[in-house]
Design a protein around this motif. Structure first.
Motif, mmCIF file in Angstrom:
data_model
loop_
_atom_site.group_PDB
_atom_site.id
_atom_site.type_symbol
_atom_site.label_atom_id
_atom_site.label_comp_id
_atom_site.label_asym_id
_atom_site.label_seq_id
_atom_site.Cartn_x
_atom_site.Cartn_y
_atom_site.Cartn_z
ATOM 1 N N TRP A 42 0.856 -1.170 0.000
ATOM 2 C CA TRP A 42 0.000 0.000 0.000
ATOM 3 C C TRP A 42 0.897 1.226 0.000
ATOM 4 C CZ3 TRP A 42 -1.307 3.748 3.884
ATOM 5 C CH2 TRP A 42 -2.405 4.527 3.560
ATOM 6 N N ASN A 43 0.711 2.082 -0.971
ATOM 7 C CA ASN A 43 1.552 3.270 -1.153
ATOM 8 C C ASN A 43 3.035 2.912 -1.222
ATOM 9 O OD1 ASN A 43 -0.629 4.970 -1.203
ATOM 10 N ND2 ASN A 43 -0.459 5.585 0.935
ATOM 11 N N GLY A 44 3.330 1.781 -1.857
ATOM 12 C CA GLY A 44 4.710 1.369 -2.039
ATOM 13 C C GLY A 44 5.344 0.685 -0.844
ATOM 14 N N LYS A 45 4.592 0.523 0.227
ATOM 15 C CA LYS A 45 5.121 -0.130 1.422
ATOM 16 C C LYS A 45 4.489 -1.506 1.572
ATOM 17 C CE LYS A 45 5.801 4.198 3.852
ATOM 18 N NZ LYS A 45 5.483 4.976 5.044
#
Length: 73
Positions: A42-45
């Motif tokens: 999510w959001n690159g994490k």
């Protein structure tokens, strides 16, 4: 399992948000659908989702499920 695979719910999973049975218990056992997404970030994490498989059963109904609740057709 990958996005786009046809799957069947192999265990009893009760949901209350089915559009035809709103606010009533509805068992998804033996329902067939397609994996729309696998939630791993999510959001690159990276995330560890409890119900990582988003399965689309129809245009109006999708549900998040676990891997042991599904089988590939």
């Amino acid at each position: 399992m990958n996005v786009g695979d046809r799957v069947r719910v192999k265990e009893s999973v009760v949901v209350y948000h089915h559009p035809d049975h709103r606010n009533q218990a509805f068992d998804l056992k033996d329902a067939e659908g397609e994996i729309a997404a696998i939630l791993t970030e999510w959001n690159g994490k990276p995330i560890s989702a409890n119900f990582p498989y988003l399965v689309s059963f129809s245009n109006k109904f999708r549900a998040h499920l676990r891997d042991f609740e599904l089988e590939v057709i």
